[in-house]
Design a protein around this motif. Structure first.
Motif, PDB file in Angstrom:
ATOM      1  N   UNK A  35     -29.361  39.106  -1.882  1.00 56.21           N
ATOM      2  CA  UNK A  35     -29.954  40.375  -1.481  1.00 56.21           C
ATOM      3  C   UNK A  35     -28.880  41.540  -1.706  1.00 56.21           C
ATOM      4  N   UNK A  36     -27.649  40.989  -1.205  1.00 53.91           N
ATOM      5  CA  UNK A  36     -26.825  42.076  -1.266  1.00 53.91           C
ATOM      6  C   UNK A  36     -26.245  42.476  -2.524  1.00 53.91           C
ATOM      7  N   UNK A  37     -25.968  41.278  -3.414  1.00 48.29           N
ATOM      8  CA  UNK A  37     -25.585  41.452  -4.892  1.00 48.29           C
ATOM      9  C   UNK A  37     -26.569  42.181  -5.650  1.00 48.29           C
ATOM     10  N   UNK A  38     -27.937  41.749  -5.111  1.00 49.44           N
ATOM     11  CA  UNK A  38     -29.075  42.570  -5.964  1.00 49.44           C
ATOM     12  C   UNK A  38     -28.890  44.114  -5.870  1.00 49.44           C
ATOM     13  N   UNK A  39     -28.621  44.359  -4.400  1.00 51.21           N
ATOM     14  CA  UNK A  39     -28.723  45.788  -4.024  1.00 51.21           C
ATOM     15  C   UNK A  39     -27.573  46.480  -4.955  1.00 51.21           C
ATOM     16  N   UNK A  40     -26.427  45.728  -4.949  1.00 44.96           N
ATOM     17  CA  UNK A  40     -25.127  46.288  -5.361  1.00 44.96           C
ATOM     18  C   UNK A  40     -25.314  46.604  -6.829  1.00 44.96           C
ATOM     19  N   UNK A  41     -25.840  45.540  -7.409  1.00 49.87           N
ATOM     20  CA  UNK A  41     -26.275  45.765  -8.924  1.00 49.87           C
ATOM     21  C   UNK A  41     -27.060  46.644  -9.341  1.00 49.87           C
ATOM     22  N   UNK A  42     -28.157  46.868  -8.368  1.00 50.21           N
ATOM     23  CA  UNK A  42     -29.205  48.126  -8.349  1.00 50.21           C
ATOM     24  C   UNK A  42     -28.608  49.247  -8.087  1.00 50.21           C
ATOM     25  N   UNK A  43     -27.742  49.494  -7.249  1.00 51.52           N
ATOM     26  CA  UNK A  43     -26.794  50.744  -7.191  1.00 51.52           C
ATOM     27  C   UNK A  43     -26.150  51.212  -8.141  1.00 51.52           C
ATOM     28  N   UNK A  44     -25.374  50.198  -8.797  1.00 49.70           N
ATOM     29  CA  UNK A  44     -24.425  50.522 -10.060  1.00 49.70           C
ATOM     30  C   UNK A  44     -25.199  50.797 -11.261  1.00 49.70           C
ATOM     31  N   UNK A  45     -26.531  50.127 -11.304  1.00 50.09           N
ATOM     32  CA  UNK A  45     -27.297  50.250 -12.523  1.00 50.09           C
ATOM     33  C   UNK A  45     -28.541  51.301 -12.242  1.00 50.09           C
ATOM     34  N   UNK A  46     -28.274  52.025 -11.329  1.00 50.37           N
ATOM     35  CA  UNK A  46     -29.536  52.853 -10.971  1.00 50.37           C
ATOM     36  C   UNK A  46     -29.969  53.822 -12.071  1.00 50.37           C
ATOM     37  N   UNK A  47     -29.019  54.245 -12.996  1.00 50.04           N
ATOM     38  CA  UNK A  47     -29.254  55.038 -14.059  1.00 50.04           C
ATOM     39  C   UNK A  47     -30.307  54.395 -15.008  1.00 50.04           C
ATOM     40  N   UNK A  48     -30.249  52.902 -14.872  1.00 44.02           N
ATOM     41  CA  UNK A  48     -31.274  52.365 -15.877  1.00 44.02           C
ATOM     42  C   UNK A  48     -32.825  52.440 -15.417  1.00 44.02           C
ATOM     43  N   UNK A  54     -42.398  50.881 -11.469  1.00 42.54           N
ATOM     44  CA  UNK A  54     -42.324  50.221 -10.170  1.00 42.54           C
ATOM     45  C   UNK A  54     -41.106  49.578  -9.884  1.00 42.54           C
ATOM     46  N   UNK A  55     -40.434  50.213  -9.030  1.00 45.75           N
ATOM     47  CA  UNK A  55     -38.902  49.923  -8.285  1.00 45.75           C
ATOM     48  C   UNK A  55     -39.072  48.444  -7.982  1.00 45.75           C
ATOM     49  N   UNK A  56     -40.270  48.227  -7.098  1.00 46.86           N
ATOM     50  CA  UNK A  56     -40.182  46.631  -6.822  1.00 46.86           C
ATOM     51  C   UNK A  56     -40.070  45.400  -7.693  1.00 46.86           C
ATOM     52  N   UNK A  57     -40.556  45.700  -8.940  1.00 47.52           N
ATOM     53  CA  UNK A  57     -40.400  44.989  -9.811  1.00 47.52           C
ATOM     54  C   UNK A  57     -39.073  45.052 -10.630  1.00 47.52           C
ATOM     55  N   UNK A  58     -38.449  46.185 -10.803  1.00 49.67           N
ATOM     56  CA  UNK A  58     -37.265  46.359 -11.314  1.00 49.67           C
ATOM     57  C   UNK A  58     -36.403  45.296 -10.489  1.00 49.67           C
ATOM     58  N   UNK A  59     -36.296  45.783  -8.954  1.00 54.78           N
ATOM     59  CA  UNK A  59     -35.430  45.061  -8.177  1.00 54.78           C
ATOM     60  C   UNK A  59     -35.785  43.270  -8.388  1.00 54.78           C
ATOM     61  N   UNK A  60     -36.915  43.155  -8.268  1.00 52.92           N
ATOM     62  CA  UNK A  60     -37.257  41.763  -8.354  1.00 52.92           C
ATOM     63  C   UNK A  60     -36.421  41.284  -9.895  1.00 52.92           C
ATOM     64  N   UNK A  61     -36.592  41.794 -11.013  1.00 54.95           N
ATOM     65  CA  UNK A  61     -35.718  41.443 -11.962  1.00 54.95           C
ATOM     66  C   UNK A  61     -34.416  41.183 -12.030  1.00 54.95           C
ATOM     67  N   UNK A  62     -33.853  42.418 -11.128  1.00 58.83           N
ATOM     68  CA  UNK A  62     -32.370  42.174 -10.833  1.00 58.83           C
ATOM     69  C   UNK A  62     -32.037  41.025  -9.903  1.00 58.83           C
ATOM     70  N   UNK A  63     -32.996  40.445  -9.233  1.00 58.72           N
ATOM     71  CA  UNK A  63     -32.534  39.541  -8.126  1.00 58.72           C
ATOM     72  C   UNK A  63     -32.627  38.232  -8.958  1.00 58.72           C
ATOM     73  N   UNK A  64     -33.768  38.244  -9.989  1.00 53.73           N
ATOM     74  CA  UNK A  64     -33.893  36.949 -10.656  1.00 53.73           C
ATOM     75  C   UNK A  64     -32.587  36.820 -11.380  1.00 53.73           C
TER      76      UNK A  64
END
Length: 169
Positions: A35-48, A54-64
Motif C-alpha cells: 500500500x505504501x509503495x502504491x501511494x508513493x508511486x501515485x504521488x510521484x505519477x499524479x500528473x498522469x 475514477x481515482x480508485x481504479x487508477x490506484x488499483x492499477x498502480x497497486x496491481x
C-alpha cells in the motif's frame, strides 16, 4: 494541494482498492509495504491521473502493477540465489524405478486372489487374521495364497526360488 487531495482520496480508497493484491501478500508487513509503495508511486505519477476519471481504479492499477513487479523481482532473486547453490550429488534412482516397474508387472501377472492377499499383507500391512476377516476366507487360505504368490513373484523376478516341499504320504 495535490498532496492533501491524494492523501484524502487514498485514505478512503486504499482499503478497497488494494483488496486483491494486498490480500495476496503473505504478511501484514508486506501488505502495508504494498500500500505504501502504491501511494508513493501515485504521488510521484499524479500528473498522469486524468481528472474526472475514477481515482480508485487508477490506484488499483498502480497497486496491481507494483504487486506484479515485486513478485517478479522475488522470483528473479530466488532464481539468482539458486544459481549460487552448489550442486549436490544425488543418488541415481533409475534402477529403483525399473525395479518398481518389474514388481508392478509381476503383481499384475498374479491371479486376482493372490494379488489381493499380497497387497493387503505387504502394502496395507494387515495381519493374516485381518485379511481373513476382510476377504471372508479361512486364515489357512490366506497363508496358502500368500505363500504361492510370493513363490510366483520370486520366480518371475528371477530370484532364488524355494524348493517345493515333498508330499509325504
Amino acid at each position: 494541494m495535490r498532496g492533501r487531495w491524494i492523501v484524502a482520496s487514498s485514505s478512503s480508497t486504499s482499503p478497497g482498492c488494494g483488496a486483491t493484491p494486498a490480500r495476496s501478500s503473505a504478511t501484514a508487513t508486506s501488505r502495508n509495504d504494498l500500500v505504501q509503495d502504491t501511494l508513493e508511486r501515485a504521488w510521484n505519477k499524479f500528473y498522469l491521473w486524468r481528472p474526472g476519471s475514477d481515482l480508485r481504479a487508477w490506484l488499483f492499477t498502480i497497486m496491481h502493477n507494483v504487486f506484479v513487479n515485486q513478485a517478479r523481482r522475488r522470483r528473479y532473486e530466488v532464481e539468482q540465489s539458486m544459481e549460487e547453490v552448489p550442486a549436490i550429488s544425488v543418488r541415481a534412482t533409475q534402477s529403483e524405478q525399473l525395479e518398481l516397474q518389474d514388481v508392478d508387472r509381476v503383481l499384475r501377472s498374479l491371479s486376482p486372489e493372490q494379488r489381493e492377499v499380497v497387497l493387503l499383507v505387504a502394502v496395507e500391512q494387515l495381519t493374516y487374521e485381518e485379511v481373513s476377516g476382510a476377504l471372508d476366507i479361512p486364515i489357512g487360505t490366506v497363508m496358502s495364497r500368500l505363500s504361492r504368490a510370493r513363490e510366483r513373484m520370486r520366480q518371475l523376478l528371477g530370484g532364488q526360488g524355494v524348493m517345493p516341499l515333498k508330499v509325504v504320504k
